[in-house]
Design an enzyme around this catalytic site. Structure first.
Site: not given
Length: 206
Positions: A166, A182
């Site tokens: 992301h 992440c």
């Protein structure tokens, strides 16, 4: 007898002259229509070959990534994440890849594995995991998508895990081990990559 021979010869000569006269009266090419070489269009009727122009499809191009030589047995369209060097490689095939700088898991949050891209979202909303809210109780239970959202401009979800590739609202973290697992990218970088990554693409994190 001599008189009869002369009469016969005269008759034969008369018939010859008559044949020649008839032959001279016959017009050449009688009954044949001759079309001149420069006949009008309605006579020539040339065949027209229709050529269909190829349809040119506009394709997205890499402007943010660095295209490098990268030997891999992964299929084109796959992603390899090198968490040790904080690099993400989008495999192009023919031993080439598009390389981006990333941020990966901080100490204690490292992980490795293989997943497939299960979902994609533009300006995604964020629901912090329960265990994260235990560590950081100041976090909201839900945050709408937007520039202040930690997931940034785009998100690609990895299987059924809590991990994603992301964007970020912390650009200074790129190049470091700074996330909770992440894979972070600059918003401009993840927006570009998002155009190429297909649902079901394999992502290898190592």
């Amino acid at each position: 007898m001599n008189k009869l021979f002369k009469i016969a010869a005269a008759a034969t000569l008369a018939l010859s002259f008559a044949s020649i006269a008839q032959a001279q009266d016959v017009k050449p090419f009688a009954g044949v229509v001759i079309v001149p070489a420069s006949a009008p269009a309605e006579v020539q009727q040339p065949l027209v070959k229709l050529v269909k122009k190829p349809v040119v499809q506009q394709q997205a191009t890499f402007k943010r990534a660095k295209i490098i030589s990268y030997a891999s047995d992964k299929a084109a369209g796959s992603i390899i994440v090198d968490t040790e060097n904080n690099k993400l490689y989008y495999i192009l095939g023919m031993d080439r890849a598009a390389m981006y700088n990333i941020a990966s898991g901080k100490p204690g949050f490292e992980w490795a594995g293989v997943h497939k891209v299960s979902a994609k979202a533009e300006w995604p909303s964020w629901t912090p995991p329960a265990e994260m809210r235990v560590r950081r109780p100041e976090l909201p239970a839900f945050m709408a998508g937007g520039p202040k959202n930690p997931l940034g401009a785009r998100a690609m979800y990895l299987g059924s895990s809590i991990y994603r590739i992301h964007g970020t609202n912390e650009p200074k973290s790129i190049g470091k081990n700074a996330s909770s697992g992440c894979i972070r990218m600059l918003n401009d970088d993840v927006t570009e990559l998002y155009q190429f990554v297909k649902l079901g693409a394999e992502v290898t994190v190592m």
